[in-house]
Design an enzyme around this catalytic site. Structure first.
Site, PDB file in Angstrom:
ATOM      1  N   CYS A   1       0.779  -1.253   0.059  1.00  0.00           N
ATOM      2  CA  CYS A   1       0.125  -0.017  -0.007  1.00  0.00           C
ATOM      3  C   CYS A   1       0.788   1.186   0.093  1.00  0.00           C
ATOM      4  CB  CYS A   1      -0.830   0.121   1.191  1.00  0.00           C
ATOM      5  SG  CYS A   1      -1.815  -1.375   1.352  1.00  0.00           S
TER       6      CYS A   1
ATOM      7  N   ARG B   1       3.084   0.098  -5.136  1.00  0.00           N
ATOM      8  CA  ARG B   1       2.954  -0.572  -3.943  1.00  0.00           C
ATOM      9  C   ARG B   1       1.681  -1.396  -3.708  1.00  0.00           C
ATOM     10  NH1 ARG B   1       5.325   1.345   0.762  1.00  0.00           N
ATOM     11  NH2 ARG B   1       7.359   2.342   0.273  1.00  0.00           N
TER      12      ARG B   1
ATOM     13  N   TRP C   1      -2.794  -2.798  -1.492  1.00  0.00           N
ATOM     14  CA  TRP C   1      -2.400  -4.129  -1.770  1.00  0.00           C
ATOM     15  C   TRP C   1      -3.282  -5.039  -0.530  1.00  0.00           C
ATOM     16  CZ3 TRP C   1       0.023  -8.017   0.605  1.00  0.00           C
ATOM     17  CH2 TRP C   1       0.223  -9.419  -0.111  1.00  0.00           C
TER      18      TRP C   1
ATOM     19  N   ASN D   1      -0.522   1.814   5.856  1.00  0.00           N
ATOM     20  CA  ASN D   1       0.188   0.782   5.194  1.00  0.00           C
ATOM     21  C   ASN D   1       0.932  -0.108   6.141  1.00  0.00           C
ATOM     22  OD1 ASN D   1       2.121  -0.610   3.541  1.00  0.00           O
ATOM     23  ND2 ASN D   1       3.617   1.195   3.747  1.00  0.00           N
ATOM     24  N   GLY D   2       0.513  -1.260   6.123  1.00  0.00           N
ATOM     25  CA  GLY D   2       1.078  -2.105   7.136  1.00  0.00           C
ATOM     26  C   GLY D   2      -0.146  -3.107   7.683  1.00  0.00           C
TER      27      GLY D   2
ATOM     28  N   GLU E   1      14.552 -18.496 -11.579  1.00  0.00           N
ATOM     29  CA  GLU E   1      14.112 -17.036 -11.860  1.00  0.00           C
ATOM     30  C   GLU E   1      13.475 -17.135 -13.283  1.00  0.00           C
ATOM     31  OE1 GLU E   1      13.931 -14.181 -11.253  1.00  0.00           O
ATOM     32  OE2 GLU E   1      13.925 -12.821 -12.707  1.00  0.00           O
TER      33      GLU E   1
ATOM     34  N   LYS F   1       9.521 -15.660 -13.538  1.00  0.00           N
ATOM     35  CA  LYS F   1       9.169 -14.739 -14.251  1.00  0.00           C
ATOM     36  C   LYS F   1       7.765 -15.366 -14.945  1.00  0.00           C
ATOM     37  CE  LYS F   1      10.551 -12.026 -13.520  1.00  0.00           C
ATOM     38  NZ  LYS F   1      11.687 -11.318 -12.714  1.00  0.00           N
TER      39      LYS F   1
ATOM     40  N   GLU G   1       4.605 -15.278 -12.591  1.00  0.00           N
ATOM     41  CA  GLU G   1       4.018 -14.282 -12.084  1.00  0.00           C
ATOM     42  C   GLU G   1       3.254 -13.614 -13.085  1.00  0.00           C
ATOM     43  OE1 GLU G   1       6.472 -11.303 -10.365  1.00  0.00           O
ATOM     44  OE2 GLU G   1       8.102 -11.819 -11.748  1.00  0.00           O
TER      45      GLU G   1
ATOM     46  N   HIS H   1      15.294 -36.942  -9.268  1.00  0.00           N
ATOM     47  CA  HIS H   1      14.808 -36.820  -7.873  1.00  0.00           C
ATOM     48  C   HIS H   1      13.283 -36.732  -7.641  1.00  0.00           C
ATOM     49  CE1 HIS H   1      18.871 -38.074  -6.807  1.00  0.00           C
ATOM     50  NE2 HIS H   1      19.088 -37.124  -7.573  1.00  0.00           N
TER      51      HIS H   1
ATOM     52  N   LYS I   1       4.760  -4.127  -6.570  1.00  0.00           N
ATOM     53  CA  LYS I   1       6.086  -4.152  -6.806  1.00  0.00           C
ATOM     54  C   LYS I   1       6.807  -4.165  -5.427  1.00  0.00           C
ATOM     55  CE  LYS I   1       9.473  -3.285  -9.746  1.00  0.00           C
ATOM     56  NZ  LYS I   1       9.970  -4.467 -10.333  1.00  0.00           N
TER      57      LYS I   1
HETATM   58  O1  M6R Z   1      12.114  -5.051  -4.320  1.00  0.00           O
HETATM   59  P1  M6R Z   1      12.867  -6.239  -4.007  1.00  0.00           P
HETATM   60  O2  M6R Z   1      13.827  -6.560  -4.876  1.00  0.00           O
HETATM   61  O3  M6R Z   1      13.465  -6.270  -2.542  1.00  0.00           O
HETATM   62  O4  M6R Z   1      11.546  -7.160  -4.304  1.00  0.00           O
HETATM   63  C1  M6R Z   1      11.751  -8.499  -4.017  1.00  0.00           C
HETATM   64  C2  M6R Z   1      10.775  -9.387  -4.831  1.00  0.00           C
HETATM   65  O5  M6R Z   1       9.421  -8.907  -4.452  1.00  0.00           O
HETATM   66  C3  M6R Z   1      10.742  -9.062  -6.219  1.00  0.00           C
HETATM   67  O6  M6R Z   1      11.975  -9.710  -6.815  1.00  0.00           O
HETATM   68  C4  M6R Z   1       9.620 -10.102  -6.862  1.00  0.00           C
HETATM   69  O7  M6R Z   1       9.985 -11.517  -6.611  1.00  0.00           O
HETATM   70  C5  M6R Z   1       9.490  -9.668  -8.308  1.00  0.00           C
HETATM   71  N1  M6R Z   1       8.273  -9.414  -8.456  1.00  0.00           N
HETATM   72  C6  M6R Z   1       9.788 -10.770  -9.161  1.00  0.00           C
HETATM   73  O8  M6R Z   1       9.653 -10.281 -10.671  1.00  0.00           O
END
Ligand code: M6R
Length: 608
Positions: free
Chosen positions: A2, A27, A74, A98-99, A480, A484, A487, A503, A603
């Site tokens: 947020c 946020r 959020w 926020n929190g 990674e 990607k 998400e 395994h 984000k």
């Molecule tokens: O701002 P940060 O790098 O600390 O964020 C970490 C993760 O929340 C961030 O990398 C998240 O996994 C992304 N959505 C991945 O693309």
């Protein structure tokens, strides 16, 4: 997570509130709302979904108040509906938050017993009712907030607006960030300096436990014990330009294509190119020879950058690395050695778990380095040394260019460590530096395969599952790649070290499962080809990402072979990440997903 904002303006503030919320949408974007003082009364405007829904609603009857607060949400407690949208208000006070208020259930029960009428499912609404209960008992706004704060448990940043008080905002923070902005006859509150950048560049960051009483003329900050405290005011120099997509359809596409430039810019900050030497922009307060172990913590993509860096620190500097996801690190009470080094990695610099990990490492007497993209962030401000990634603002929720720049900084640091520990000779250093200098050009070359990836995305977009496999530094890169894809396209995907295939994950493979093999032609290539054979034997559809030599040697049928430029393998992840990012992007496009703001995500994750 947020974003919150508050403004005491000289004219109607609605436009400024919305502009700041736009900058805070990273946020969260489940709902948005604002409260303004119209005459003496609090007026709420809220809408479910993205900020544009609120803007639509405001278009026909914009509020005219000169004082207001705003919020982009959020969802944590309660669905993302209009009634759960902030601000939450009672008769005399409105609040944005926020929190998380951890003890909201007991407070709500108590307040309901006293007659409070709750209208949302949120934890936040208890704050409004609690402050209201004191106001009803004759407390001033300031006293009511002061009396309420010790009763709240959890992490929060709050901004309050009061009925009948056109020249008053109160803000407080504990765990979540909050900054005061100072304008010309105006004053602002915001989750960060970026939100306030078009309004002011003069910022005071509140510290944990602080609460501030703001009027247009005076800002008084109190510490948790109620005494007046002084906090430094700075000019963080955050650009006031709202970053735009230029000619791209999405921020993610723009950010993917910026990578050669930002990788080069980041590198230039850390190298003496002509001397072929690593040149860190600051003197670290320790010598790597005295470090016995590095502890790396981060979340999500930043965590995978840390996993890749582990290979580099161990191989180039013979320095053992432990790596944790920040959300676990803080709870496992890791025994750490005073004087060792903790590295935290974060694009936003606000990730709550990473911040907590940093604080834990500091409390154990470790040196701390943060690798961050937002230099005004809490993590940057609280670390002993900051190594910035110069990726520029990353807006797309999927991290792309920040990841590449994190890798760049970590690679340079690993070389610096190797040198200082006497594990790398000058000749090794200059070879490695030359390899790093090549990376931006190789990334640019890798981007040229986009048309091929676009076609591949069409082929895999209907898949139920996709597997990503790799060995060595390609193993964390596989994680990674899978992150990607899942998400932003919502296709289920998993990454594994290729050796782990037999395994368990091999049970998933049939004719319907694409398997992305990340296989630069290095000393592990043959072993990876064996894993490909295992996949092929079970009918899996192989997507091979390799270089010309690899393509020649792997004589297997593939769904597609993607040939990247040849390079020395050390820093291959920075180049091999490109097809993975493009694949996720194009698969999301084919599926019509919201690429820059995927569902349920934000984000910056500022809650635990
Ligand atoms: O701002 P940060 O790098 O600390 O964020 C970490 C993760 O929340 C961030 O990398 C998240 O996994 C992304 N959505 C991945 O693309």
């Amino acid at each position: 997570m947020c974003g919150i904002v508050g403004i005491l303006g000289r004219g109607p503030v609605v436009g400024q509130l919305v502009a700041s919320l736009k900058r805070l949408e990273y946020r969260g974007y489940d709902s948005a709302g604002l409260a303004t003082l119209e005459g003496l009364h609090i007026k709420l405007r809220r809408a479910e979904g993205k900020l544009r829904n609120l803007e639509e609603r405001l278009r026909y009857c914009p509020p005219e108040g000169h004082a207001g607060i705003g919020h982009t949400r959020w969802a944590t407690h309660g669905k993302p509906t209009e009634s759960n949208a902030h601000p939450h208000a009672t008769e005399n006070v409105a609040v944005v938050h926020n929190g998380i208020i951890e003890n909201f259930r007991e407070l709500r029960a108590e307040l309901e017993r006293d007659g409070a009428n709750f209208r949302s499912e949120t934890d936040t609404e208890v704050v409004a009712h609690l402050v209201e209960s004191y106001l009803k008992n004759g407390y001033s706004p300031q006293d009511a907030v002061q009396a309420s704060l010790p009763r709240l448990r959890g992490a929060f940043a709050l901004a309050f607006l009061f009925k009948g008080h056109d020249d008053l905002l109160i803000g407080t923070r504990k765990g979540s960030p909050l900054a005061i902005g100072h304008g010309n006859g105006e004053v602002y509150l915001g989750s960060d300096a970026i939100a306030l950048a078009p309004l002011t560049d003069t910022i005071t960051y509140l510290e944990d436990g602080d609460w501030a009483v703001l009027t247009r003329a005076i800002c008084v900050i109190y510490g948790a014990d109620g005494s007046v405290v002084q906090r430094e005011t700075s000019k963080p120099g955050v650009s006031s330009l709202l970053v735009d997509k230029e000619n791209y359809r999405h921020f993610m596409a723009k950010e993917i294509h910026e990578q050669p430039t930002v990788a080069c810019k980041t590198l230039a900050h850390y190298l003496d190119r002509s001397g072929e030497r690593v040149a860190l922009p600051l003197t670290l307060p320790f010598n790597f020879s005295s470090i016995q172990r590095i502890s790396i913590t981060a979340c999500g993509t930043a965590n995978y950058a840390g996993h890749i860096a582990k290979y580099w620190f161990e191989r180039l500097a013979r320095l053992p690395v432990e790596i944790d996801v920040a959300s676990e690190f803080r709870y496992r009470e890791a025994p750490l050695r005073r004087g060792d080094l903790a590295i935290v990695i974060s694009q936003s610099g606000e990730t709550a778990d990473t911040l907590a990990a940093l604080r834990y490492a500091k409390s154990q007497g470790l040196h701390t380095i943060s690798v961050v993209n937002v230099s005004t962030s809490t993590i940057a401000r609280e670390s002993e040394s900051v190594l910035p990634t110069l990726a520029g603002p990353e807006i797309g929720v999927a991290s792309t260019k920040a990841f590449i720049c994190q890798l760049m900084v970590l690679a340079v640091l690993a070389v610096a460590a190797g040198k200082e520990r006497g594990k790398l000779l000058e000749i090794h250093e200059s070879n490695l530096v030359r390899e790093l200098i090549e990376v931006p050009r190789l990334i640019a070359a890798a981007l040229l395969i986009e048309p091929q990836i676009e076609k591949l995305a069409g082929d895999i977009a209907d898949s139920r599952d996709v597997l990503y496999l790799g060995r060595g530094t390609s193993a964390p890169l596989a994680l990674e790649g899978a992150l990607k894809l899942k998400e932003i396209s919502y296709i289920h995907s998993e990454g594994y070290a290729a050796g782990e295939l037999k395994h368990g994950p091999i049970a998933l493979i049939d004719e319907a499962v694409p398997v992305v093999m990340i296989a630069p032609y290095d000393e592990l290539f043959e072993k990876t080809v064996s894993n490909m054979q295992e996949v092929a034997a079970r009918g899996g559809k192989i997507v091979l990402i390799t270089d010309a030599k690899g393509a020649l040697e792997a004589t297997l049928d593939t769904l597609m072979t993607i040939v990247l430029p040849e390079m020395v393998a050390n820093f291959a992840p920075m180049v091999y990440a490109i097809p993975l990012q493009l694949l996720a992007y194009h698969a999301a496009l084919v599926r019509g997903a919201d690429v820059d703001q995927p569902r349920n995500l934000a984000k910056s994750v500022t809650v635990e």
